[in-house]
Design a protein around this motif. Structure first.
Motif, PDB file in Angstrom:
ATOM      1  N   SER A  61     -53.766 -41.534 -26.118  1.00 38.24           N
ATOM      2  CA  SER A  61     -52.960 -42.713 -25.834  1.00 38.24           C
ATOM      3  C   SER A  61     -51.594 -42.627 -26.520  1.00 38.24           C
ATOM      4  O   SER A  61     -51.246 -41.607 -27.113  1.00 38.24           O
ATOM      5  N   LYS A  62     -50.848 -43.718 -26.463  1.00 42.35           N
ATOM      6  CA  LYS A  62     -49.438 -43.695 -26.867  1.00 42.35           C
ATOM      7  C   LYS A  62     -49.200 -43.565 -28.370  1.00 42.35           C
ATOM      8  O   LYS A  62     -48.093 -43.267 -28.790  1.00 42.35           O
ATOM      9  N   ASN A  63     -50.211 -43.818 -29.175  1.00 44.92           N
ATOM     10  CA  ASN A  63     -49.979 -43.914 -30.620  1.00 44.92           C
ATOM     11  C   ASN A  63     -50.062 -42.584 -31.362  1.00 44.92           C
ATOM     12  O   ASN A  63     -50.222 -42.554 -32.580  1.00 44.92           O
TER      13      ASN A  63
ATOM     14  N   TYR B  11     -54.810 -43.858 -22.025  1.00 41.44           N
ATOM     15  CA  TYR B  11     -55.863 -44.456 -22.855  1.00 41.44           C
ATOM     16  C   TYR B  11     -57.244 -43.917 -22.481  1.00 41.44           C
ATOM     17  O   TYR B  11     -58.193 -44.018 -23.268  1.00 41.44           O
ATOM     18  N   ILE B  12     -57.384 -43.337 -21.273  1.00 46.08           N
ATOM     19  CA  ILE B  12     -58.696 -42.844 -20.830  1.00 46.08           C
ATOM     20  C   ILE B  12     -59.220 -41.728 -21.727  1.00 46.08           C
ATOM     21  O   ILE B  12     -60.420 -41.444 -21.734  1.00 46.08           O
TER      22      ILE B  12
ATOM     23  N   LYS C 225     -58.572 -37.937 -32.533  1.00 48.90           N
ATOM     24  CA  LYS C 225     -59.537 -39.048 -32.491  1.00 48.90           C
ATOM     25  C   LYS C 225     -58.839 -40.277 -33.061  1.00 48.90           C
ATOM     26  O   LYS C 225     -58.308 -40.237 -34.165  1.00 48.90           O
ATOM     27  N   ASN C 226     -58.837 -41.340 -32.267  1.00 48.06           N
ATOM     28  CA  ASN C 226     -58.147 -42.583 -32.645  1.00 48.06           C
ATOM     29  C   ASN C 226     -56.683 -42.340 -32.997  1.00 48.06           C
ATOM     30  O   ASN C 226     -56.130 -42.958 -33.911  1.00 48.06           O
ATOM     31  N   GLY C 227     -56.067 -41.397 -32.287  1.00 53.69           N
ATOM     32  CA  GLY C 227     -54.656 -41.118 -32.490  1.00 53.69           C
ATOM     33  C   GLY C 227     -54.338 -40.180 -33.634  1.00 53.69           C
ATOM     34  O   GLY C 227     -53.175 -39.846 -33.867  1.00 53.69           O
ATOM     35  N   VAL C 228     -55.349 -39.723 -34.364  1.00 50.75           N
ATOM     36  CA  VAL C 228     -55.162 -38.824 -35.507  1.00 50.75           C
ATOM     37  C   VAL C 228     -55.511 -37.399 -35.084  1.00 50.75           C
ATOM     38  O   VAL C 228     -56.633 -37.147 -34.621  1.00 50.75           O
ATOM     39  N   ILE C 229     -54.574 -36.486 -35.240  1.00 53.46           N
ATOM     40  CA  ILE C 229     -54.791 -35.092 -34.850  1.00 53.46           C
ATOM     41  C   ILE C 229     -55.662 -34.389 -35.889  1.00 53.46           C
ATOM     42  O   ILE C 229     -55.415 -34.474 -37.091  1.00 53.46           O
ATOM     43  N   HIS C 230     -56.691 -33.699 -35.405  1.00 49.66           N
ATOM     44  CA  HIS C 230     -57.600 -32.978 -36.298  1.00 49.66           C
ATOM     45  C   HIS C 230     -56.858 -31.833 -36.981  1.00 49.66           C
ATOM     46  O   HIS C 230     -56.067 -31.128 -36.355  1.00 49.66           O
TER      47      HIS C 230
END
Length: 329
Positions: A49-51, A71-72, A16-21
């Motif tokens: 996405s890329k981040n 990004y989708i 979520k928002n590039g942060v892995i759970h």
């Protein structure tokens, strides 16, 4: 017998928002353990996405990471995730596919299982591979009175696993692996549309270092205010037994136990909780357990590090006063 057309363990890395759970690292740890015993490769897949620092999945034990970068995937669209994961699974054919039993994981997994025409065991608390190479999926059943051992004949063998059931895989930057970037499948999906995110109200007591829980000993829902005051003074959160959740005293997000949250805080204070096996299974690994109960024969005292026999309406306010006086000293 294991199906020779399928090989390896695939772990879904939710982000979520590039942060892995963190549940992804727990599943990699368990997957690595089973893989070592059965000479299997461990894969992970992340959509986002890329981040995203996907190297972290290698450092936590994945031999290969499939990275569907787009990004989708920034929005929680289960149909979009499902279509992309079904293609990957049909291509690489893992014999075991593990997903964290998060809110999103619980919604995604059954859609995947239906599309793949395979079985799914939800909310597992343990996993094993038997002598025939089949996955044994263990989960509580019949109101948490038994542990069911489930095997499926179809592939991949799928399971969702609850957060905090396993330890996180240790981070080892010396580990190496392959990152494979894949093109995404774009589909029209109007079922979910995020207009604006105005703040997350998600409650996650599994991350709390102090949990003050209430049980049947509480007389009314308002009495949780007393426990919440103590929890805040100690920098923690309130929890609850299933009994008071079922009574409607507090929402299920605060429930501790097999059918609620698994917590491992530094300090767990059980107030008016008898200690049913369902509840104990969710908090028994706490560093220090303090039990407050007027019944000296309550089962909770069998696992408590500190037991206080007394009325919680007398004991808890006194603890609150003591904590306040120490804070002011």
């Amino acid at each position: 017998m294991a199906n020779k057309d399928y090989n390896g363990i695939l772990v879904f890395a939710e982000q979520k928002n590039g942060v892995i759970h963190k549940v992804s690292y727990e599943l990699l740890n368990k997957g690595r353990e089973m893989a070592k015993e059965n000479d299997l490769p461990v894969y992970s897949v992340v959509l986002g996405s890329k981040n995203i620092d996907v190297n972290e999945l290698i450092y936590r034990g994945a031999d290969k990471v499939y990275y569907i970068e787009d990004y989708i995937f920034n929005q929680p669209k289960e149909i979009l995730y499902k279509e992309n994961l079904v293609k990957l699974i049909n291509d690489i054919k893992p014999e075991i596919f593990l997903i964290g039993a998060t809110s999103f994981g619980r919604s995604l997994a059954p859609r995947l299982a239906a599309s793949l025409k395979t079985g799914l065991t939800a909310d597992c608390t343990e996993l094993k591979i038997d002598d025939d190479g089949k996955l044994i999926q263990i989960r509580p059943a019949f109101s948490d009175n038994i542990l069911a051992h489930i095997k499926t004949d179809t592939y991949p063998q799928m399971a969702t696993i609850r957060y905090k059931e396993f330890s996180e895989a240790e981070r080892n930057t010396n580990l190496s692996g392959e990152i494979i970037k894949l093109d995404s499948i774009k589909i029209e999906d109007d079922l979910v549309k995020v207009i604006k995110e105005i703040g997350s109200k998600e409650i996650d007591i599994s991350e709390a270092e102090v949990v003050v829980s209430g049980g049947r000993g509480l007389k009314s829902p308002d009495d949780f205010k007393m426990l919440e005051e103590l929890a805040k003074l100690l920098g923690g959160m309130v929890g609850a037994s299933r009994a008071v959740v079922d009574e409607g005293y507090i929402s299920k997000e605060y429930q501790v136990g097999y059918s609620g949250n698994r917590v491992k805080p530094k300090l767990y204070i059980a107030c008016g909780i008898s200690g049913a096996p369902q509840h104990i299974a969710g908090m028994s690994e706490s560093d220090t357990i303090v039990a407050i109960n007027s019944d000296p024969s309550a089962q909770i005292f069998n696992i408590a590090d500190i037991g206080i026999v007394g009325d919680l309406y007398d004991v808890v306010p006194r603890i609150i006063d003591k904590v306040k006086s120490k804070s002011l000293a």
